[in-house]
Write an enzyme that holds these catalytic residues in place. Structure first.
Site, short mmCIF file in Angstrom:
data_model
loop_
_atom_site.label_atom_id
_atom_site.label_comp_id
_atom_site.label_asym_id
_atom_site.label_seq_id
_atom_site.Cartn_x
_atom_site.Cartn_y
_atom_site.Cartn_z
N SER A 102 28.12 44.96 32.96
CA SER A 102 26.44 44.93 31.95
C SER A 102 26.92 46.61 31.18
CB SER A 102 25.34 45.08 32.61
OG SER A 102 25.67 43.42 33.57
N1 SAH Z 1 27.21 44.06 38.51
C1 SAH Z 1 28.99 43.88 37.59
C2 SAH Z 1 28.95 42.97 36.65
C3 SAH Z 1 28.91 41.79 36.92
S1 SAH Z 1 28.99 39.99 35.64
C4 SAH Z 1 29.37 45.09 37.33
O1 SAH Z 1 29.00 45.87 37.51
O2 SAH Z 1 30.97 45.08 37.35
C5 SAH Z 1 28.37 38.73 37.01
C6 SAH Z 1 29.41 38.64 38.29
O3 SAH Z 1 28.55 37.44 39.12
C7 SAH Z 1 30.85 38.36 38.09
O4 SAH Z 1 31.21 38.98 38.30
C8 SAH Z 1 30.43 36.60 38.98
O5 SAH Z 1 31.59 36.45 39.22
C9 SAH Z 1 29.64 36.97 39.78
N2 SAH Z 1 28.97 36.07 40.29
C10 SAH Z 1 28.34 34.49 39.45
N3 SAH Z 1 28.10 33.40 40.47
C11 SAH Z 1 27.85 34.13 42.03
C12 SAH Z 1 27.35 34.01 42.70
N4 SAH Z 1 27.03 32.53 43.17
N5 SAH Z 1 27.74 34.60 44.28
C13 SAH Z 1 28.27 35.91 44.14
N6 SAH Z 1 28.46 36.23 42.79
C14 SAH Z 1 27.98 35.63 41.73
#
Ligand code: SAH
Length: 207
Positions: A60
């Site tokens: 993000s």
């Molecule tokens: N907070 C992160 C940004 C993550 S983007 C950072 O600082 O980099 C959203 C993330 O959610 C992705 O890595 C994706 O793989 C994860 N995600 C999606 N669905 C999910 C689920 N059901 N359980 C756990 N993680 C999930």
């Protein structure tokens, strides 16, 4: 001051237009975002925008991480559950505010979870706990949490996450398919939740 440090402190200053919590701004000024993004994106690490991190996922924009931290109103010692570790950057910012040993993060893609664990270790946030798995189920072993947030968009707060958040605890997530709203929900003692809409946002969908 090293160039990365200067860029980071400038980024934190620019966020003052949107974020007032000094602890949150200090957290953004502390976490080395350039060490969390892929090498070929490093030059853009302190631009205020999302960046690709592999497996089709994105980190993000810093302002969104800061706004979410401010809305969650995090205090030292709060037990926090994060769904969507990604590269671990957001977890590190949370760790600055509550203490790394209080942060539990679940990531769906195992390779991302492995990389995030490694980066968190290398940057001094090794006490953050990261698990690969489906975040919809939460992480019951460490419940209840004072704060629970999702960094991926869900149609609704998954019930296990509501269950694992303590009474008077707070959940925060982008909700909706297509059009998403950032929703803060405070869990009441009688089992109901008190919701506040913090506006339109765009996140990758929950798997
Ligand atoms: N907070 C992160 C940004 C993550 S983007 C950072 O600082 O980099 C959203 C993330 O959610 C992705 O890595 C994706 O793989 C994860 N995600 C999606 N669905 C999910 C689920 N059901 N359980 C756990 N993680 C999930």
């Amino acid at each position: 001051m090293a160039d990365w440090d200067r860029q980071r402190s400038r980024l934190s200053d620019r966020l003052r237009e949107r974020v007032v919590d000094e602890d949150v701004l200090a957290a953004i000024a502390s976490v080395p975002r350039h060490l969390f993004v892929p090498d070929d994106k490093r030059h853009a690490a302190y631009a205020d925008r999302p960046l690709p991190i592999g497996s089709g996922q994105t980190i993000s924009a810093p302002h969104m991480v800061a706004i979410m931290a401010e809305i969650l109103d995090l205090s030292p010692g709060d037990q926090v559950l994060e769904i969507g570790t990604g590269c671990g950057y957001h977890a590190a910012v949370t760790a600055e505010l509550v203490g790394p040993e209080n942060v539990y993060s679940v990531e769906y893609h195992a390779p991302l979870a492995d990389d995030a664990r490694e980066t968190l270790d290398a940057t001094g946030y090794g006490e953050v706990s990261v698990r690969a798995g489906d975040g919809k189920q939460g992480w019951p072993e460490h419940a209840p949490y004072d704060r629970t947030y999702l960094t991926c968009a869900a149609p609704e707060f998954p019930a296990p996450l509501v269950d694992q958040t303590r009474d008077s605890g707070v959940l925060l997530a982008p909700l909706g398919d297509g059009q998403q709203r950032l929703i803060r929900a405070e869990k009441q003692a009688d089992g109901t939740v008190n919701r506040v809409d913090h506006g339109g946002v765009r996140f990758v969908p929950l798997q």
